[in-house]
Scaffold this active site. Structure first.
Site, PDB file in Angstrom:
ATOM      1  N   SER D 127       0.853  -1.183   0.000  1.00 38.27           N
ATOM      2  CA  SER D 127       0.000   0.000   0.000  1.00 38.27           C
ATOM      3  C   SER D 127       0.884   1.226   0.000  1.00 38.27           C
ATOM      4  CB  SER D 127      -0.891  -0.009   1.244  1.00 38.27           C
ATOM      5  OG  SER D 127      -1.365   1.296   1.515  1.00 38.27           O
ATOM      6  N   ARG D 167     -37.421 -11.783 -34.743  1.00 39.03           N
ATOM      7  CA  ARG D 167     -36.178 -11.128 -34.313  1.00 39.03           C
ATOM      8  C   ARG D 167     -36.535 -10.018 -33.351  1.00 39.03           C
ATOM      9  NH1 ARG D 167     -31.724  -8.084 -37.935  1.00 39.03           N
ATOM     10  NH2 ARG D 167     -30.373  -7.427 -36.219  1.00 39.03           N
TER      11      ARG D 167
END
Lengths: 304, 304, 304, 304
Positions: D127, D167
């Site tokens: 970190s 579709r």
């Protein structure tokens, strides 16, 4: 035009009432996003664990200056209070729904068999295989872009709920990807809907023709209400149902109905059965929606 | 106590700062629900297709009277503008997240190896098979009840987006089931969290003992900041990293570090390495959260 | 009947091809659920932490006997391996989609303006306010019941991912509620769709009439393909587009088109423009779907 | 090591049993994806409306050749039967859960206060602000990548359910974006977990030390079972509960318990209270998981 419930013609409405409903939803979304933008987009400055310990005792002052610089709301550190993000997600999800609603109506109204609207953007909507098609592509793109929103909101809400201690192990990374996708999707849906509506062509003749498809049945509710004042509600419904079954113009059948003999005097059946007979129905609804839109009044309430 | 990021001890915080974060999230949810309750729960009276044609010209007046009778907001018909429902769903989803956050922290703090809190409800949390267990059952029930919220919100947003014309074919039925489940789930989560927090037992000794687990490493950030003023940021980080590697008390190793010789004069390393050395860190954050909670001030902004 | 893409009439198809698509989806779902039922519903017997330590060394034997008694698959303890539950959830979610698809088509085909099918259940689908309506209530109930599935599957997948150590803190409770709701919802959707399809009335005359709505435009693809063999693909498309723009019967306009003069000899334009001209199109698809359905062959592959 | 239920130490297990659970889940996912890959990834060739009319009568043959060329399954057109996509989505969602499970366990085991595993990738997990931290970054990245899956699966299932006619108007576009994101996310989670597990460092001493944290309480179930054979189940549980309350080593208190006097002869309490006393517990589970993994046997059933 026909008002349609459950995708069946129900009662006559006007296109203005339908569009007023679209406008109300969109104005609701504008209000909602506006509130989040002005009150909930806050600076996050807290240090590793949200205590601002490395800035002590100047933390609040630094945060306020940063908020001012960035045009954000000043706020206490909210690293693990993700309600802000959840609110933004919820507002975007509601906006996606408000955008999809008119688009879906356009797609349905543009069906070959309905034909009451079409998208007018020049050169758009053709099909490479089927030269006759004129697809409502902007409305379809709106619906498609908005359809990702519910899943993304769910992801963001789960991330907001899942934060461990002072910084979540994973939820933060999840959040920013999903939020970016949600912002892009809703923005895209808004752009497509604006295109769709700006070029929408409305066909009043097809609206009228569709109203006439059922031989007046679309006015059955109004006729039944009028008859109920003469013969009671039950008998009125029965009489209309009998008339419908004949599959001929409704008014003709009612006039021949023996059970209604003597009860129709003074009723202007032709007027009642005229789908365009009450053109002002819902006019107050349109007025309210427009008043709200132009005045910027927040609540979509009864008006002025 | 240890502030934890990515489930690793990071820097010392106080339990007050952690609880202030919980409170802020819950107050955010209260504000959000309150706004929806007072401005968005509106009467819906529109007739079959939302035109109020059967009530014409008294539609608006009847709707206003009905709203008054029911304590709802008066509004134009919104049968197919479901943004109201989407907003309520979003607010409930954010509330579920706000409720789950403290519950998850309680579950993590109650782990056998952490032991900083436990649920104190008498006679609760035992296991039929394992007599030694004291499970944080209220916190677990909170998380479980809240976990259904994201999926239900997604269902409601999809339903809100999917309404066809003047009344949706299916979305309405979907909506009411999901909304009822969401209300029950969030209410249940709130009840469980209230029970959990009302009986929460906090163990300051375990908090202190856990802070000491790492031989002062939890204060490494603070020490590194102080050293940086003497030897520069890069060298300060290197020195702390060297010291960490020794896996002995941090301060002892730093004092023996040849590269720091002469740079530590006047630095009170013991004070810096005391995890309880800055008990007021974040005090302003707690003050702001409490001020907002008690004053009912809406925005969780920098305070008075 | 008209095949419709993007809700626009596209090319002629048969109702058989459409129904074969429905059948394929439902058979896919049957296969999927069958596989989960026969191979993945396993006994879970592991003791508190999945080691069967209290039964040692008879754990496997006891589990096998219990599986036999309950008609479940014998398996090692899977308390925290929730892939089984995730698979079941996924299979139910796919099934919900397979059930919703025919129902949505029925709703769209039953629109007043389309009218190609209606639900025939006696005494069903009337409206208290609008006596003329005949709503496709079973199809609508199918769609509504299925619509909750995606959100519930998301909840179950999140729970499956979220299990801590040897028994999850909350995910288990979440799981059983959601799984029960999902089973009920999908079962309900299946029951409604069975009712819908068992009483479906098909109207071939409306199908034919709708095909004729566009003056032959629905056959434009077929005509363009035939013309392309004479004048090239680009010119063929241009010619058809010019003909469409005239909004008169397509064949008439093509015959008058100067640019096509001399290119139409020997082309049976009337036959090409007859929407019913190729009644066998897709017959092999129907055969395959039926063969698979009756033979119980698992993959929906090319056939026998 | 401690087996943990509801994040509380429950009974002793071995790391092997825990890892066998991870392996089973991952092998389940491999099976599931393998089945979809080999039987459900099919060629889609149907023309505009799925009838292959433009290819008639060679449609099936062309489709078969194309499938062969692409290494896909030959199949009838499935343009609007999206069960295949829904199955793939479900399989990927279950895979995401299988991947997240070990990662979450690693994150929890790597907590500062637990410390039983750590990620060993060199130079990873530091970190910038807190030099002491060693974050399990690969496990966290796994969880984060997998967390988007439930929402994406919900989007795909809703799209699969929402296809209109031949579709869909929008669902197709929605589908491909979501499927691509889902594939990328699950692939990313798999890559991160492989990295995490390949470099995982296990700390048996911390495992043992954590088992000793409770003064033998983690063996309370085993002791209670043994006592039950002497004094009955109810009294055995009571005696263990009394002993737990003393917060001293469990065995010492039991030996002093007047109510148990005379009932402990011949019971080796020290052996029962030794958390490492049954190192083979669950050995058959490990054997089965490994046998299945190496043999490629599909069902995770009781073994050879």
């Amino acid at each position: 035009m026909a008002g349609r419930t459950l995708l069946q013609q129900a009662v006559p409405i006007t296109f203005g009432v339908k569009a007023a409903g679209w406008l109300s939803g969109l104005d609701d979304a504008v209000d909602l996003l506006g509130r989040v933008a002005s009150t909930r987009l806050a600076v996050q400055l807290g240090g590793a664990a949200g205590t601002r310990s490395a800035l002590s005792p100047h933390g609040a002052a630094v945060a306020a200056a940063l908020a001012d610089e960035l045009g954000l709301v000043a706020a206490v550190p909210w690293h693990t209070n993700r309600v802000r993000v959840a609110e933004l997600a919820g507002a975007l999800g509601a906006t996606a729904a408000a955008l999809a609603k008119p688009a879906r109506d356009v797609i349905l109204l543009a069906q070959t068999e309905v034909g009451e609207v079409r998208e007018g953007s020049p050169g758009r909507g053709g099909s490479s295989a089927m030269p006759q098609k004129r697809n409502p592509v902007a409305a379809i793109a709106t619906v498609a872009a908005a359809a990702a929103a519910p899943g993304l909101v769910a992801t963001l809400l789960a991330a907001a709920a899942g934060g461990e201690h002072e910084r979540a192990a994973g939820a933060g990374q999840t959040e920013w990807t999903a939020l970016r996708r949600l912002l892009v999707g809703v923005g895209s849906a808004a752009a497509w809907l604006a295109d769709c509506l700006a070029h929408l062509e409305v066909d009043p003749e097809r609206m009228r023709a569709n109203l006439d498809l059922t031989g007046g049945a679309v006015t059955a509710e109004r006729i039944a209400v009028a008859l109920a004042g003469r013969v009671g509600r039950t008998e009125a419904h029965r009489a209309v149902a009998r008339a419908m079954a004949a599959r001929r113009p409704l008014v003709d059948v009612l006039r021949e109905d023996a059970e209604l003999a003597g009860h129709l005097d003074g009723l202007d059946l032709d007027d009642l059965a005229d789908p365009a007979g009450d053109p002002d129905a819902g006019g107050d609804i349109i007025d309210t929606a427009l008043w709200r839109h132009h005045s910027g009044r927040k609540p979509c309430n009864e008006a002025p």
